[in-house]
Design an enzyme around this catalytic site. Structure first.
Site, PDB file in Angstrom:
ATOM      1  N   ASP A 230      18.164   0.688   1.391  1.00 62.15           N
ATOM      2  CA  ASP A 230      18.813  -0.263   0.869  1.00 62.15           C
ATOM      3  C   ASP A 230      20.123   0.001   0.446  1.00 62.15           C
ATOM      4  O   ASP A 230      21.173  -0.673   0.521  1.00 62.15           O
ATOM      5  CB  ASP A 230      17.836  -1.125  -0.304  1.00 62.15           C
ATOM      6  CG  ASP A 230      16.678  -1.899   0.271  1.00 62.15           C
ATOM      7  OD1 ASP A 230      16.569  -2.034   1.529  1.00 62.15           O
ATOM      8  OD2 ASP A 230      15.722  -2.093  -0.595  1.00 62.15           O
TER       9      ASP A 230
ATOM     10  N   THR B 232       0.749  -1.228  -0.092  1.00 66.89           N
ATOM     11  CA  THR B 232       0.155   0.143  -0.030  1.00 66.89           C
ATOM     12  C   THR B 232       0.927   1.217  -0.146  1.00 66.89           C
ATOM     13  O   THR B 232       0.314   2.339  -0.212  1.00 66.89           O
ATOM     14  CB  THR B 232      -0.753  -0.043   1.335  1.00 66.89           C
ATOM     15  OG1 THR B 232      -0.085   0.285   2.427  1.00 66.89           O
ATOM     16  CG2 THR B 232      -1.839  -1.199   1.447  1.00 66.89           C
TER      17      THR B 232
END
Ligand code: PRP
Ligand code: URA
Length: 205
Positions: free
Chosen positions: A200, A106
């Protein structure tokens, strides 16, 4: 108020941050450098007072910062990369953390942690490198205001127009300082062209 850095060195750093071949160690250094530039730009209206000093040659009247504690509130995880530049250049800084993580489907951010120092009467800078939908920043600013932080500033490396609009509509008193405003979000709410997932790339995950 939206303020974009617009500096040749800033553009240079952002381009290398975007480059997918940039490795985490270099990425962390570039994030530090760009944040330092943003921190200096976002604090250009701090107040100063006169101070007399002796140079090796003669007396001089300069200006120094008045006592005005700064609080940096980092949005976990990627915002951690933006704390050290503030600690390195400002004399009186305390740090708070708000843990927020976007749902992979979402893209709605869920809060999982909040630890804030006293905020009343302090200059508060909320830091998060990526302003995408604006959901994380809006929630973090909500938390800052609930703890007494007035008119915090938001400092980001890359913003999407959608994120700027979201934060501005919920918090019109918040000035937003960014390295660059990108084109748009994709269907997964990532910034285009952006630089991918900042956390990341920062931590090699
Ligand atoms: C990233 C980024 C922001 C947020 C921005 O964090 O660091 O906090 O997304 O997106 P938004 O404007 O749509 O809320 P993420 O949720 O991926 O968590 P992480 O820093 O732990 O990787
Ligand atoms: N978070 C990121 O790290 N990158 C994006 O493009 C959007 C959210």
């Amino acid at each position: 108020m939206l303020r974009v850095l617009e500096h040749p060195l800033g553009d240079h750093i952002i381009t290398h941050l975007r480059d997918k071949t940039t490795k985490p160690a270099t990425f962390r250094t570039l994030a530090y450098q760009l944040t330092l530039m943003l921190a200096i730009d976002a604090t250009r209206d701090l107040s100063t007072e006169p101070k007399e000093v002796e140079t090796p040659l003669e007396p001089a009247t300069g200006r120094v910062l008045t006592h005005q504690p700064i609080v940096v509130v980092a949005i976990l995880r990627a915002g951690v990369s933006m704390v050290q530049p503030f600690l390195d250049v400002f004399p009186d800084v305390s740090v708070g953390y708000v843990g927020l993580e976007r749902d992979h489907v979402t893209a709605v951010a869920r809060a999982y942690y909040c630890k804030l120092p006293p905020l009343v009467g302090r200059h508060v800078f909320v830091v998060d490198p990526m302003l995408a939908t604006g959901g994380s920043a809006t929630q973090a600013i909500d938390a800052v205001k609930q703890h007494g932080g007035a008119a915090p500033r938001l400092v980001c490396i890359i913003a999407a127009p959608e994120g700027v609009a979201e934060v501005s509509s919920h918090h019109p008193d918040v000035s937003i300082h960014v390295g660059v405003v990108d084109r748009a979000l994709n269907s997964r709410k990532y910034i285009l062209p952006g630089l991918g997932d900042f956390g990341d790339r920062l931590y090699g995950t």
